[in-house]
Design a protein around this motif. Structure first.
Motif, PDB file in Angstrom:
ATOM      1  N   TYR A  49       0.877  -1.156   0.000  1.00  0.00           N
ATOM      2  CA  TYR A  49       0.000   0.000   0.000  1.00  0.00           C
ATOM      3  C   TYR A  49       0.919   1.212   0.000  1.00  0.00           C
ATOM      4  CZ  TYR A  49      -3.832   3.086   1.538  1.00  0.00           C
ATOM      5  OH  TYR A  49      -4.782   4.078   1.638  1.00  0.00           O
ATOM      6  N   THR A  50       0.673   2.180  -0.840  1.00  0.00           N
ATOM      7  CA  THR A  50       1.655   3.222  -1.100  1.00  0.00           C
ATOM      8  C   THR A  50       1.920   4.108   0.114  1.00  0.00           C
ATOM      9  OG1 THR A  50       1.272   3.169  -3.474  1.00  0.00           O
ATOM     10  CG2 THR A  50       2.178   5.201  -2.604  1.00  0.00           C
ATOM     11  N   ARG A  51       1.009   4.194   1.065  1.00  0.00           N
ATOM     12  CA  ARG A  51       1.321   4.920   2.303  1.00  0.00           C
ATOM     13  C   ARG A  51       2.442   4.226   3.072  1.00  0.00           C
ATOM     14  NH1 ARG A  51      -0.870   4.585   7.405  1.00  0.00           N
ATOM     15  NH2 ARG A  51      -2.731   3.463   6.710  1.00  0.00           N
ATOM     16  N   TYR A  52       2.604   2.923   2.867  1.00  0.00           N
ATOM     17  CA  TYR A  52       3.647   2.159   3.550  1.00  0.00           C
ATOM     18  C   TYR A  52       4.984   2.198   2.797  1.00  0.00           C
ATOM     19  CZ  TYR A  52       0.199  -0.038   6.679  1.00  0.00           C
ATOM     20  OH  TYR A  52      -0.765  -0.290   7.624  1.00  0.00           O
ATOM     21  N   GLY A  53       4.929   2.318   1.483  1.00  0.00           N
ATOM     22  CA  GLY A  53       6.139   2.304   0.680  1.00  0.00           C
ATOM     23  C   GLY A  53       5.807   2.022  -0.767  1.00  0.00           C
ATOM     24  N   SER A  54       6.807   2.150  -1.628  1.00  0.00           N
ATOM     25  CA  SER A  54       6.608   1.901  -3.055  1.00  0.00           C
ATOM     26  C   SER A  54       7.937   1.533  -3.686  1.00  0.00           C
ATOM     27  CB  SER A  54       6.032   3.146  -3.752  1.00  0.00           C
ATOM     28  OG  SER A  54       7.012   4.176  -3.822  1.00  0.00           O
ATOM     29  N   PRO A  55       7.933   0.913  -4.852  1.00  0.00           N
ATOM     30  CA  PRO A  55       9.203   0.627  -5.528  1.00  0.00           C
ATOM     31  C   PRO A  55       9.995   1.894  -5.826  1.00  0.00           C
ATOM     32  CG  PRO A  55       7.442  -0.685  -6.486  1.00  0.00           C
ATOM     33  CD  PRO A  55       6.792   0.297  -5.565  1.00  0.00           C
ATOM     34  N   ASN A  56       9.316   2.986  -6.155  1.00  0.00           N
ATOM     35  CA  ASN A  56      10.027   4.229  -6.443  1.00  0.00           C
ATOM     36  C   ASN A  56      10.668   4.802  -5.184  1.00  0.00           C
ATOM     37  OD1 ASN A  56       7.364   4.484  -8.536  1.00  0.00           O
ATOM     38  ND2 ASN A  56       9.407   4.727  -9.409  1.00  0.00           N
ATOM     39  N   ALA A  57       9.943   4.750  -4.065  1.00  0.00           N
ATOM     40  CA  ALA A  57      10.530   5.203  -2.810  1.00  0.00           C
ATOM     41  C   ALA A  57      11.719   4.328  -2.424  1.00  0.00           C
ATOM     42  CB  ALA A  57       9.483   5.194  -1.702  1.00  0.00           C
ATOM     43  N   ALA A  58      11.589   3.023  -2.613  1.00  0.00           N
ATOM     44  CA  ALA A  58      12.675   2.111  -2.242  1.00  0.00           C
ATOM     45  C   ALA A  58      13.930   2.389  -3.053  1.00  0.00           C
ATOM     46  CB  ALA A  58      12.220   0.669  -2.435  1.00  0.00           C
ATOM     47  N   GLY A  77       7.291  12.784   2.970  1.00  0.00           N
ATOM     48  CA  GLY A  77       6.677  13.776   2.101  1.00  0.00           C
ATOM     49  C   GLY A  77       7.288  15.161   2.169  1.00  0.00           C
ATOM     50  N   SER A  78       8.131  15.464   3.151  1.00  0.00           N
ATOM     51  CA  SER A  78       8.770  16.773   3.254  1.00  0.00           C
ATOM     52  C   SER A  78       9.915  16.688   4.250  1.00  0.00           C
ATOM     53  CB  SER A  78       7.764  17.841   3.726  1.00  0.00           C
ATOM     54  OG  SER A  78       7.403  17.622   5.083  1.00  0.00           O
ATOM     55  N   GLY A  79      10.752  17.722   4.252  1.00  0.00           N
ATOM     56  CA  GLY A  79      11.818  17.771   5.236  1.00  0.00           C
ATOM     57  C   GLY A  79      11.290  17.850   6.654  1.00  0.00           C
ATOM     58  N   MET A  80      10.214  18.610   6.862  1.00  0.00           N
ATOM     59  CA  MET A  80       9.634  18.678   8.198  1.00  0.00           C
ATOM     60  C   MET A  80       9.001  17.357   8.608  1.00  0.00           C
ATOM     61  SD  MET A  80      10.311  21.115  10.109  1.00  0.00           S
ATOM     62  CE  MET A  80       9.224  20.489  11.396  1.00  0.00           C
ATOM     63  N   ALA A  81       8.510  16.587   7.665  1.00  0.00           N
ATOM     64  CA  ALA A  81       8.026  15.244   7.999  1.00  0.00           C
ATOM     65  C   ALA A  81       9.175  14.389   8.512  1.00  0.00           C
ATOM     66  CB  ALA A  81       7.378  14.594   6.780  1.00  0.00           C
ATOM     67  N   ALA A  82      10.363  14.552   7.916  1.00  0.00           N
ATOM     68  CA  ALA A  82      11.532  13.804   8.371  1.00  0.00           C
ATOM     69  C   ALA A  82      11.946  14.250   9.775  1.00  0.00           C
ATOM     70  CB  ALA A  82      12.688  13.988   7.389  1.00  0.00           C
ATOM     71  N   VAL A  83      11.997  15.554  10.017  1.00  0.00           N
ATOM     72  CA  VAL A  83      12.350  16.072  11.336  1.00  0.00           C
ATOM     73  C   VAL A  83      11.329  15.601  12.373  1.00  0.00           C
ATOM     74  CG1 VAL A  83      12.594  18.181  12.715  1.00  0.00           C
ATOM     75  CG2 VAL A  83      13.582  18.062  10.409  1.00  0.00           C
ATOM     76  N   SER A  84      10.043  15.705  12.037  1.00  0.00           N
ATOM     77  CA  SER A  84       8.991  15.320  12.978  1.00  0.00           C
ATOM     78  C   SER A  84       9.050  13.835  13.294  1.00  0.00           C
ATOM     79  CB  SER A  84       7.624  15.682  12.407  1.00  0.00           C
ATOM     80  OG  SER A  84       7.510  17.080  12.201  1.00  0.00           O
ATOM     81  N   ALA A  85       9.235  13.013  12.272  1.00  0.00           N
ATOM     82  CA  ALA A  85       9.303  11.567  12.505  1.00  0.00           C
ATOM     83  C   ALA A  85      10.525  11.207  13.347  1.00  0.00           C
ATOM     84  CB  ALA A  85       9.336  10.818  11.176  1.00  0.00           C
ATOM     85  N   THR A 204       8.729  18.088  -3.391  1.00  0.00           N
ATOM     86  CA  THR A 204       8.734  18.275  -1.944  1.00  0.00           C
ATOM     87  C   THR A 204       8.903  16.899  -1.310  1.00  0.00           C
ATOM     88  OG1 THR A 204       7.261  20.178  -2.106  1.00  0.00           O
ATOM     89  CG2 THR A 204       7.483  19.159   0.055  1.00  0.00           C
ATOM     90  N   ALA A 205       9.986  16.707  -0.569  1.00  0.00           N
ATOM     91  CA  ALA A 205      10.275  15.398   0.026  1.00  0.00           C
ATOM     92  C   ALA A 205      11.262  15.570   1.166  1.00  0.00           C
ATOM     93  CB  ALA A 205      10.852  14.435  -1.025  1.00  0.00           C
ATOM     94  N   GLY A 206      11.357  14.552   2.013  1.00  0.00           N
ATOM     95  CA  GLY A 206      12.324  14.537   3.101  1.00  0.00           C
ATOM     96  C   GLY A 206      12.877  13.143   3.280  1.00  0.00           C
ATOM     97  N   VAL A 207      13.999  13.048   3.972  1.00  0.00           N
ATOM     98  CA  VAL A 207      14.619  11.742   4.169  1.00  0.00           C
ATOM     99  C   VAL A 207      15.249  11.660   5.546  1.00  0.00           C
ATOM    100  CG1 VAL A 207      16.804  12.497   3.131  1.00  0.00           C
ATOM    101  CG2 VAL A 207      16.237  10.057   3.195  1.00  0.00           C
ATOM    102  N   LEU A 208      15.157  10.475   6.134  1.00  0.00           N
ATOM    103  CA  LEU A 208      15.885  10.119   7.348  1.00  0.00           C
ATOM    104  C   LEU A 208      16.837   8.994   7.022  1.00  0.00           C
ATOM    105  CD1 LEU A 208      13.268   9.957  10.255  1.00  0.00           C
ATOM    106  CD2 LEU A 208      15.158  11.558  10.014  1.00  0.00           C
ATOM    107  N   THR A 209      18.056   9.074   7.539  1.00  0.00           N
ATOM    108  CA  THR A 209      19.015   7.988   7.378  1.00  0.00           C
ATOM    109  C   THR A 209      19.613   7.645   8.733  1.00  0.00           C
ATOM    110  OG1 THR A 209      20.721   9.615   6.798  1.00  0.00           O
ATOM    111  CG2 THR A 209      19.631   8.477   4.976  1.00  0.00           C
ATOM    112  N   GLY A 210      19.952   6.371   8.901  1.00  0.00           N
ATOM    113  CA  GLY A 210      20.544   5.920  10.155  1.00  0.00           C
ATOM    114  C   GLY A 210      20.508   4.418  10.238  1.00  0.00           C
ATOM    115  N   PRO A 227       2.756  11.001   6.302  1.00  0.00           N
ATOM    116  CA  PRO A 227       3.405  11.952   5.383  1.00  0.00           C
ATOM    117  C   PRO A 227       4.053  11.238   4.188  1.00  0.00           C
ATOM    118  CG  PRO A 227       4.850  11.543   7.229  1.00  0.00           C
ATOM    119  CD  PRO A 227       3.603  10.742   7.488  1.00  0.00           C
ATOM    120  N   VAL A 228       3.247  10.847   3.225  1.00  0.00           N
ATOM    121  CA  VAL A 228       3.692   9.984   2.127  1.00  0.00           C
ATOM    122  C   VAL A 228       4.519  10.771   1.118  1.00  0.00           C
ATOM    123  CG1 VAL A 228       2.922   8.462   0.265  1.00  0.00           C
ATOM    124  CG2 VAL A 228       1.612   8.604   2.403  1.00  0.00           C
ATOM    125  N   CYS A 229       5.595  10.184   0.639  1.00  0.00           N
ATOM    126  CA  CYS A 229       6.252  10.657  -0.580  1.00  0.00           C
ATOM    127  C   CYS A 229       5.729   9.778  -1.711  1.00  0.00           C
ATOM    128  CB  CYS A 229       7.769  10.556  -0.479  1.00  0.00           C
ATOM    129  SG  CYS A 229       8.610  11.281  -1.915  1.00  0.00           S
TER     130      CYS A 229
END
Length: 373
Positions: A49-58, A77-85, A204-210, A227-229
């Motif tokens: 389900y695309t809210r969970y992930g997608s091949p393009n996001a992966a 879906g945004s940089g602030m979504a990444a900060v908030s998460a 408009t997108a954001g990313v977390l890495t770790g 916050p879907v990308c």
């Protein structure tokens, strides 16, 4: 109607597409076996389900994890979504968070106004005092260089001062091309992929890495908040990432040349750019950064003169955001009032510049013309 909904399509023989197709679908038909439950319970499944992930996001996540030297990445879906998460997945009532007073305005709102309503103990300290304030914190949140004054946080010093704290770093301005916070002791890196990572002002997108554990925890929070990308934005981001090193080399070079030209102009009272020897943290920048980025700010004599320069540039457009191919100029003091800032938050004589990919001589000429008229 049934035939319209279920058309009979022939097989399409041929080669495999060189570019990943856009998976413009909201959901996926699952196998009628126990494997369906395994797919549904995975972290960021690519075919559920695309809210969970997608091949393009992966695909974009794999590229972003590689850039940061991380176990895993999470596209949002945004940089602030990444900060908030990043923050919401690691705090609860009683958690002590120490952060800088210099942050992106929405991040400051989250820290100053939102987290305390959940019982989170947030202490905001001057950026240079962060290593001294970090001991005893459960979570330390840093941004380097900070927006818009281009002040650096010594990440290795923060890590040494608070070895057991969770260290989250916003690396949007520097990007992994210039700074790799995970190698300096950070646990999670948040970035607005809207900016340099995509690089074309159309996403408009954001990313977390770790670590896989921390990113998985953040995914659980994002799964709830939503916050879907979406696939098309993820596809555009992956396309932009393919030219990321080439673009960043040019951004670095152009900004250095613009900073040097501005610093020599008699109507410019200060240039804030880590690549200049006059920057008070130039030695730290040389230790912590491999390049100095495409962002700078500069001050002129009066707020009125700053407004004049803003109105007089032609090549540099007056627009928020940054990191695209085009040069952008903003007057942060005018904008910050609408986001809960105060009159002493930013110098009203300061202008922020996102140096683009134009010929550097053209950028310099535009700015000097605005200063001289």
């Amino acid at each position: 109607m049934t035939r319209l909904l279920h058309p009979s399509l022939p097989d399409r023989p041929g080669g495999v597409p060189v570019t990943t197709p856009i998976y413009q679908t909201s959901t996926y038909e699952l196998p009628r076996t126990p494997e369906a439950a395994e797919i549904a319970s995975a972290v960021a499944p690519t075919g559920y389900y695309t809210r969970y992930g997608s091949p393009n996001a992966a695909e974009a996540e794999a590229m972003l994890a590689e850039l940061d030297g991380a176990e895993r990445a999470l596209l949002l879906g945004s940089g602030m979504a990444a900060v908030s998460a990043a923050l919401l997945s690691n705090v609860r009532a009683g958690t002590r968070v120490v952060a800088q007073t210099n942050h992106y305005t929405a991040a400051l709102t989250l820290l100053r106004d939102v987290l305390p309503t959940f019982g989170v103990d947030v202490a905001l300290v001057p950026q240079e005092a962060l290593p001294d304030a970090a001991p005893g914190a459960d979570v330390v949140y840093a941004e380097t260089p900070s927006n818009p004054a281009m002040v650096l946080t010594d990440l290795a010093a923060v890590r040494a001062a608070a070895p057991s704290a969770l260290l989250i770093v916003d690396n949007t301005f520097a990007t992994p091309y210039n700074t790799r916070p995970l190698e300096l002791g950070a646990d999670l890196v948040a970035q607005s992929a809207t900016k340099y990572l995509n690089g074309h002002s159309d996403v408009t997108a954001g990313v977390l890495t770790g670590s896989a554990e921390l990113v998985g925890r953040a995914w659980e929070t994002a799964r709830v908040l939503g916050p879907v990308c979406h696939p098309f934005e993820a596809w555009l981001l992956a396309r932009g990432l393919r030219t990321f090193p080439l673009r960043m080399a040019r951004h670095n070079d152009n900004a250095q040349r613009v900073a040097e030209a501005l610093s020599a102009h008699p109507r410019v009272t200060a240039v804030h750019y880590p690549g200049l020897p006059s920057h008070p943290q130039h030695d730290l920048a040389r230790r912590q950064m491999t390049g100095f980025g495409g962002m700078l700010s500069f001050t002129v004599a009066t707020p009125e003169e700053a407004q004049h320069v803003l109105r007089s540039t032609v090549l540099a457009g007056n627009a928020v955001s940054l990191g695209g191919t085009e040069t952008l100029i903003t007057h942060p003091a005018s904008l910050i009032f609408s986001h809960g800032g105060t009159s002493d938050t930013v110098d009203a004589s300061l202008l922020r510049l996102s140096v683009g990919l134009e010929e550097p001589e053209d950028i310099v000429e535009d700015l000097l013309r605005a200063l001289d008229t």
